[in-house]
Write an enzyme that holds these catalytic residues in place. Structure first.
Site, PDB file in Angstrom:
ATOM      1  N   HIS A   1       0.727  -1.166  -0.036  1.00 15.43           N
ATOM      2  CA  HIS A   1       0.173  -0.085  -0.034  1.00 15.43           C
ATOM      3  C   HIS A   1       0.914   1.176  -0.154  1.00 15.43           C
ATOM      4  O   HIS A   1       0.402   2.166  -0.570  1.00 15.43           O
ATOM      5  CB  HIS A   1      -0.718  -0.232   1.215  1.00 15.43           C
ATOM      6  CG  HIS A   1      -1.887   1.215   1.161  1.00 15.43           C
ATOM      7  ND1 HIS A   1      -2.736   1.304   0.340  1.00 15.43           N
ATOM      8  CD2 HIS A   1      -2.148   2.153   2.229  1.00 15.43           C
ATOM      9  CE1 HIS A   1      -3.665   2.125   0.418  1.00 15.43           C
ATOM     10  NE2 HIS A   1      -3.265   2.843   1.761  1.00 15.43           N
TER      11      HIS A   1
ATOM     12  N   LYS B   1     -10.419  13.306  -3.990  1.00 17.30           N
ATOM     13  CA  LYS B   1     -11.505  12.946  -2.981  1.00 17.30           C
ATOM     14  C   LYS B   1     -11.055  13.437  -1.682  1.00 17.30           C
ATOM     15  O   LYS B   1      -9.838  13.558  -1.344  1.00 17.30           O
ATOM     16  CB  LYS B   1     -11.638  11.563  -3.134  1.00 17.30           C
ATOM     17  CG  LYS B   1     -10.626  10.770  -2.467  1.00 17.30           C
ATOM     18  CD  LYS B   1     -10.785   9.230  -2.567  1.00 17.30           C
ATOM     19  CE  LYS B   1      -9.656   8.437  -1.631  1.00 17.30           C
ATOM     20  NZ  LYS B   1      -9.577   6.742  -1.660  1.00 17.30           N
TER      21      LYS B   1
ATOM     22  N   ARG C   1     -11.606  12.185   2.567  1.00 13.35           N
ATOM     23  CA  ARG C   1     -12.139  11.182   3.421  1.00 13.35           C
ATOM     24  C   ARG C   1     -12.497  12.050   4.966  1.00 13.35           C
ATOM     25  O   ARG C   1     -11.821  12.958   5.220  1.00 13.35           O
ATOM     26  CB  ARG C   1     -11.085  10.254   3.748  1.00 13.35           C
ATOM     27  CG  ARG C   1     -11.111   9.068   2.878  1.00 13.35           C
ATOM     28  CD  ARG C   1     -10.126   7.869   3.301  1.00 13.35           C
ATOM     29  NE  ARG C   1      -9.783   7.138   2.118  1.00 13.35           N
ATOM     30  CZ  ARG C   1     -10.479   5.915   2.045  1.00 13.35           C
ATOM     31  NH1 ARG C   1     -11.565   5.804   2.843  1.00 13.35           N
ATOM     32  NH2 ARG C   1     -10.261   5.101   1.161  1.00 13.35           N
TER      33      ARG C   1
ATOM     34  N   ASP D   1     -11.623  -2.867  -0.916  1.00  9.54           N
ATOM     35  CA  ASP D   1     -11.933  -3.305   0.094  1.00  9.54           C
ATOM     36  C   ASP D   1     -13.454  -3.546   0.284  1.00  9.54           C
ATOM     37  O   ASP D   1     -14.088  -4.351  -0.252  1.00  9.54           O
ATOM     38  CB  ASP D   1     -11.734  -2.551   1.425  1.00  9.54           C
ATOM     39  CG  ASP D   1     -11.732  -3.173   2.524  1.00  9.54           C
ATOM     40  OD1 ASP D   1     -12.568  -4.182   2.719  1.00  9.54           O
ATOM     41  OD2 ASP D   1     -11.338  -2.738   3.803  1.00  9.54           O
ATOM     42  N   THR D   2     -14.418  -2.589   0.687  1.00  7.67           N
ATOM     43  CA  THR D   2     -15.745  -2.513   0.531  1.00  7.67           C
ATOM     44  C   THR D   2     -16.226  -1.958  -0.957  1.00  7.67           C
ATOM     45  O   THR D   2     -17.333  -2.416  -1.049  1.00  7.67           O
ATOM     46  CB  THR D   2     -16.356  -1.643   1.587  1.00  7.67           C
ATOM     47  OG1 THR D   2     -16.020  -0.201   1.405  1.00  7.67           O
ATOM     48  CG2 THR D   2     -15.875  -1.978   2.965  1.00  7.67           C
ATOM     49  N   GLY D   3     -15.357  -1.422  -1.628  1.00 10.21           N
ATOM     50  CA  GLY D   3     -15.834  -0.984  -2.898  1.00 10.21           C
ATOM     51  C   GLY D   3     -16.520   0.449  -2.949  1.00 10.21           C
ATOM     52  O   GLY D   3     -16.551   0.819  -4.132  1.00 10.21           O
ATOM     53  N   GLY D   4     -16.804   1.199  -1.879  1.00 13.60           N
ATOM     54  CA  GLY D   4     -17.245   2.601  -1.676  1.00 13.60           C
ATOM     55  C   GLY D   4     -16.666   3.430  -2.540  1.00 13.60           C
ATOM     56  O   GLY D   4     -17.093   4.355  -3.274  1.00 13.60           O
TER      57      GLY D   4
END
Length: 325
Positions: free
Chosen positions: A138, A201, A203, A233-236
């Site tokens: 990462h 973006k 957060r 991960d969650t795809g959001g």
């Protein structure tokens, strides 16, 4: 006293945790080697036990484990397997963690936070690992957390080969889903001969897995957009990025990622009308119930096998990527 014979022959040993046994089988097949069977068990109270069914004395051992859910259990199993190898007199132990556990906790963003990625490196060292091998960390700085060689592999060649056959560079735009992935996306755009766009973006640090997309920098109208990321991960994040691209006039949105974590509700979200297809590798196991019609899974075993071969033969892992990253 009989004379001691010095053979000087190295012995390769590949062992696998229970998180993703198929990946280890595929790697062993690529190398033309056998997996050494591990008697691994979990006791009633959750304690893990591991013992090898044959001698590993003096060997060059590679411990393959994919850190999927439950991540802490699989990390502990890998540490125990490394400890067992150390106590059985393995000559060199390489931890093969295609998806490095806790990689997102690589720095302190706010006060009183841990740097868990560093803690994991310390645990590997304490268990007896001499070397770490991982795919698409990462953050590249994680390499500095371990006091020994770290083989940082890149899935880009595997994914690129797939897209070079499918996508036309004349209508393609490579998209970085955030500022942190710009460098990687820039290399993708060079390799594919396509322009680059960036999604800015923001957060909320207090709300996990929540993203609000802001403006798009770059030309995406009337183009096929390829979003490149290291993990889903969650795809959001990806879905919001895809929706923003479609709103800005993108013809199609294709998503490429190395690690398919696919925590719920990722499989549902990724079937959004804003995403035309998703391409990932199998660094993590993807059960049937998490697969969907627009998903393509590419094998990572050939890449891992080649890197293991280079390490075992004292070759060059860097040369595999031609200075790609």
């Amino acid at each position: 006293m009989s004379e001691i014979k010095i053979t000087g022959q190295k012995r390769l040993v590949i062992v696998s945790g229970r998180a993703h046994p198929q990946l280890a089988i595929d790697v062993a097949n690529e190398l033309g080697a056998d997996l050494v069977h591990t008697d691994a068990r979990t006791f009633a109270n959750g304690e893990i036990y591991a013992r090898y069914d044959e001698s590993v004395r003096g060997c060059d051992a590679f411990v393959i484990q994919s850190h999927t859910n439950p991540i802490n259990e699989w990390l502990m199993e890998q540490l125990i397997m490394v400890d067992a190898l150390k106590r059985a007199s393995a000559k060199r132990i390489t931890v093969v963690s295609p998806f490095y556990p806790y990689a997102r906790q690589d720095k302190k963003g706010r006060g009183r936070e841990p740097i868990s990625a560093r803690l994991v490196a310390d645990l590997y060292k304490a268990a007896g690992a001499d070397r770490i091998m991982s795919v698409d960390l990462h953050a590249a700085q994680i390499q500095g957390f371990f006091d020994g060689p770290v083989d940082h592999l890149f899935a880009m060649p595997v994914l690129l080969e797939h897209f070079q056959k499918l996508l036309d560079p004349d209508t393609l735009t490579v998209v970085s889903p955030d500022m942190g992935r710009v460098r990687v996306a820039d290399i993708w755009s060079d390799k594919l001969g396509a322009p680059l766009a960036i999604i800015h973006k923001r957060r909320d640090p207090l709300v996990p897995n929540q993203v609000s997309v802001h403006e798009i920098v770059g030309e995406v109208e009337g183009r096929v957009c390829l979003i490149v990321d290291d993990m889903i991960d969650t795809g959001g994040t990806i879905v919001k990025a895809a929706e923003a691209l479609k709103k800005a006039g993108a013809l199609k949105v294709v998503v490429a990622a190395t690690h398919a974590i696919f925590s719920n509700p990722a499989s549902t979200l990724l079937q959004s009308a804003a995403i035309d297809s998703v391409v990932v590798t199998d660094t993590l196991p993807i059960p049937e119930e998490k697969r969907f019609p627009t998903l393509t899974v590419l094998p990572i075993a050939p890449l891992l096998a080649r890197a293991i071969h280079e390490v075992f033969d004292d070759g060059s892992v860097t040369s595999m990527f031609d200075g790609a990253a």
